[in-house]
Design a protein around this motif. Structure first.
Motif, PDB file in Angstrom:
ATOM      1  N   VAL A  22     -21.797 -31.793  37.771  1.00  0.00           N
ATOM      2  CA  VAL A  22     -22.936 -31.715  37.401  1.00  0.00           C
ATOM      3  C   VAL A  22     -23.478 -31.542  36.482  1.00  0.00           C
ATOM      4  O   VAL A  22     -24.369 -32.443  36.021  1.00  0.00           O
ATOM      5  N   ARG A  23     -22.469 -30.684  35.106  1.00  0.00           N
ATOM      6  CA  ARG A  23     -22.811 -31.174  34.106  1.00  0.00           C
ATOM      7  C   ARG A  23     -22.482 -32.872  33.431  1.00  0.00           C
ATOM      8  O   ARG A  23     -22.825 -32.697  32.000  1.00  0.00           O
ATOM      9  N   ARG A  24     -21.509 -33.438  33.934  1.00  0.00           N
ATOM     10  CA  ARG A  24     -21.938 -34.675  33.247  1.00  0.00           C
ATOM     11  C   ARG A  24     -22.699 -35.133  33.726  1.00  0.00           C
ATOM     12  O   ARG A  24     -23.226 -35.952  32.833  1.00  0.00           O
ATOM     13  N   ALA A  30     -29.433 -37.259  29.300  1.00  0.00           N
ATOM     14  CA  ALA A  30     -29.796 -36.354  28.378  1.00  0.00           C
ATOM     15  C   ALA A  30     -29.244 -37.882  26.914  1.00  0.00           C
ATOM     16  O   ALA A  30     -29.890 -38.817  26.330  1.00  0.00           O
ATOM     17  N   LEU A  31     -28.412 -38.333  27.137  1.00  0.00           N
ATOM     18  CA  LEU A  31     -27.848 -39.681  26.875  1.00  0.00           C
ATOM     19  C   LEU A  31     -28.431 -40.548  26.768  1.00  0.00           C
ATOM     20  O   LEU A  31     -29.165 -41.359  26.258  1.00  0.00           O
ATOM     21  N   ALA A  32     -28.750 -41.088  28.153  1.00  0.00           N
ATOM     22  CA  ALA A  32     -29.343 -41.690  28.541  1.00  0.00           C
ATOM     23  C   ALA A  32     -30.952 -41.637  28.474  1.00  0.00           C
ATOM     24  O   ALA A  32     -32.009 -43.193  27.566  1.00  0.00           O
ATOM     25  N   PHE A  33     -31.669 -40.951  28.315  1.00  0.00           N
ATOM     26  CA  PHE A  33     -32.827 -40.259  27.166  1.00  0.00           C
ATOM     27  C   PHE A  33     -32.895 -40.345  25.965  1.00  0.00           C
ATOM     28  O   PHE A  33     -33.917 -41.330  25.427  1.00  0.00           O
ATOM     29  N   MET A  34     -32.263 -40.121  25.569  1.00  0.00           N
ATOM     30  CA  MET A  34     -31.962 -40.487  23.814  1.00  0.00           C
ATOM     31  C   MET A  34     -31.785 -41.511  23.534  1.00  0.00           C
ATOM     32  O   MET A  34     -32.217 -43.024  22.295  1.00  0.00           O
ATOM     33  N   PHE A  35     -30.930 -42.694  24.620  1.00  0.00           N
ATOM     34  CA  PHE A  35     -31.164 -44.302  23.590  1.00  0.00           C
ATOM     35  C   PHE A  35     -32.230 -44.784  24.228  1.00  0.00           C
ATOM     36  O   PHE A  35     -32.441 -46.493  23.703  1.00  0.00           O
ATOM     37  N   LEU A  36     -32.927 -44.969  25.258  1.00  0.00           N
ATOM     38  CA  LEU A  36     -33.840 -44.892  25.721  1.00  0.00           C
ATOM     39  C   LEU A  36     -35.301 -44.900  25.130  1.00  0.00           C
ATOM     40  O   LEU A  36     -36.044 -46.001  24.910  1.00  0.00           O
TER      41      LEU A  36
END
Length: 300
Positions: A22-24, A30-36
């Motif tokens: 769940v944490r991963r 979050a990382l995908a959102f920041m990248f996009l």
């Protein structure tokens, strides 16, 4: 059994009871959102700005109208931020440290620019200082230009940015209370001495954080400035307005070059903000690790 119990202990110590997957998953989202939505657009701006080479990029920034927009943006920020610094500290001090009639009204006025569209704010200044506005005839009679000139841009920028410093300081001052200030006054300190030696050191990190946010918004403001500037090239166009003009003229490389400079300023602001937060956390951690003071023999 021991492995599952140790895993549960680690989850409790980390402040969460969710399993590792769940944490991963949350971290990945979050990382995908920041990248996009952050990294990819910034990379696209940089790539488009350098599409014709570094020479074309530098030429776009050295162009007289671009240089005028850069100077105007820095000038407006240099005026608006100190004005909001004085107002923000005064408003936060009054709201957090004193009880007076009209306190709720002042708090509401501080939040007003968050509720009003920047375009509406610009129109307000046109209605007040424009040629057909309340003070327009008097200003024309005395040859004073506010709208479609630098003073109007400064006023609009001050309006849309003045909540940032005050809103950073009000909850901080309210959480700190008034005990230290009252103790300083009892010991004979004047109001200015109390502010300079007690209040200001306690709010320095929040104050710096508010100044950074205020400066970032002042340099990037578009809506209110667009209404009051008149879009006069080389005179009243700030960097965001100059980007729009270049893009509408299909000068995409030049537009993205100026936009990249705005992005660089935003990244510098973010780095400064992160450094301030790191230093603040480090200072708070050092204070928490200090041993408690022991009473002196006289006090005992």
């Amino acid at each position: 059994m021991s492995g599952s119990s140790s895993s549960a202990v680690r989850r409790v110590q980390s402040g969460t009871t969710e399993s590792a997957w769940v944490r991963r998953t949350l971290i990945g989202i979050a990382l995908a959102f920041m990248f996009l939505f952050l990294v990819l657009p910034l990379a696209a701006v940089a790539a488009e700005a350098l599409r014709k080479g570094v020479g074309a990029y530098l030429d776009a920034l050295r162009e007289p109208d671009a240089w005028s927009a850069i100077r105007l943006t820095l000038l407006v920020a240099a005026i608006a931020v100190p004005v909001n610094l004085v107002f923000g500290v005064a408003a936060a001090w009054a709201i957090a440290k004193f009880e007076f009639r009209g306190k709720a009204v002042l708090t509401t006025l501080v939040d007003l620019p968050f509720a009003v569209s920047p375009v509406v704010a610009g129109l307000i200044y046109v209605l007040v200082f424009g040629a057909q506005g309340w003070f327009g005839p008097w200003l024309q009679a005395h040859d004073i230009k506010v709208i479609f000139a630098v003073p109007g841009i400064v006023l609009a920028t001050v309006f849309v940015t003045f909540p940032f410093i005050a809103r950073e300081l009000i909850p901080l001052m309210q959480a700190q209370g008034t005990d230290e200030e009252q103790a300083a006054i009892v010991l004979g300190a004047t109001g200015w001495q109390t502010f300079r030696r007690v209040t200001l050191p306690n709010i320095k990190w929040g104050l710096l954080y508010g100044v950074i946010l205020c400066n970032a918004r002042a340099m990037g403001e578009f809506g209110a400035v667009s209404v009051v500037s008149g879009h006069i090239r080389g005179q009243t166009n700030t960097m965001p307005l100059h980007v729009e003009v270049l893009y509408n003229e299909y000068q995409s490389v030049a537009a993205f070059a100026v936009a990249s400079l705005l992005a660089i300023l935003a990244l510098v602001t973010l780095v400064i903000k992160s450094v301030i937060e790191w230093r603040h956390e480090r200072e708070m951690k050092a204070l928490a690790e200090l041993p408690p003071e022991r009473p002196t023999p006289a006090a005992a």
